[in-house]
Motif scaffolding. Structure first.
Motif: not given
Length: 211
Positions: A25-30
């Motif tokens: 939810x914080x790093x949208x590519x992880x």
């Protein structure tokens, strides 16, 4: 087409989620894969480059994703990702460096007759900004030890003096002397389930004028 990259990522996202991963939810590519609430695999994407890892016994989900996209080039333990060198050691710890990009930066050309207090010409200002920007990328990625001096240079690069160009060359020399240094991620000692990240900053460095 203009939306090709976005379309590919949306397809990747769908396949990854279908294989049990969850989008951060914080790093949208992880993405993370959890079993009984415990993280057993992670994956991050940069356009069509994927960086991933998993605990022993939990590799199959990632293998299925790679097979779905017919990924042929798969590198392990030592490879480049987003301009950085990644090396996984025998104890599973990981070191990330930017040796190649650091050593590609060329020092600024300063005439021998120039005085420290002379104002940079337009061409010199452009060159100074370029070197500082290149060093700033290295600092952000793998060399936090450079951050302070580069931040100071960034504050004056647009209206610099010859002394600032000389300082930039000194920082570059230091960076290149230690180009094999980077960030080391230990394979033990960190509990990812309850770890906390704390950041303390002072954007203006108390408006200091010397250091």
């Amino acid at each position: 087409t203009k939306d090709a990259g976005r379309g590919w990522w949306l397809q990747l996202k769908e396949v990854v989620l279908d294989n049990g991963y969850s989008l951060n939810q914080i790093l949208p590519t992880m993405f993370t894969l959890r079993i009984d609430g415990k993280i057993v695999a992670v994956m991050s994407s940069n356009v069509d480059d994927l960086l991933y890892g998993s605990l022993p016994g939990h590799e199959q989900a990632m293998e299925d994703i790679l097979d779905r996209f017919a990924v042929r080039d798969r590198q392990e333990t030592s490879f480049r990702f987003c301009g950085k060198e990644v090396l996984q050691h025998d104890d599973f710890s990981i070191t990330v460096t930017a040796k190649d990009n650091t050593e590609k930066i060329r020092p600024l050309d300063i005439g021998i007759q120039r005085r420290a207090g002379d104002k940079c010409t337009a061409e010199e200002t452009t060159a100074l900004r370029s070197v500082v920007a290149s060093l700033a990328w290295v600092a952000r990625q793998v060399r936090p030890d450079l951050s302070y001096r580069i931040s100071k240079l960034q504050s004056v690069a647009g209206n610099g003096l010859i002394k600032d160009m000389r300082e930039a060359n000194k920082v570059l020399e230091y960076a290149q002397e230690k180009s094999t240094e980077g960030i080391h991620f230990a394979s033990s000692g960190i509990s990812w389930e309850d770890c906390v990240v704390c950041t303390i900053t002072d954007a203006s460095f108390c408006n200091e004028t010397v250091y």
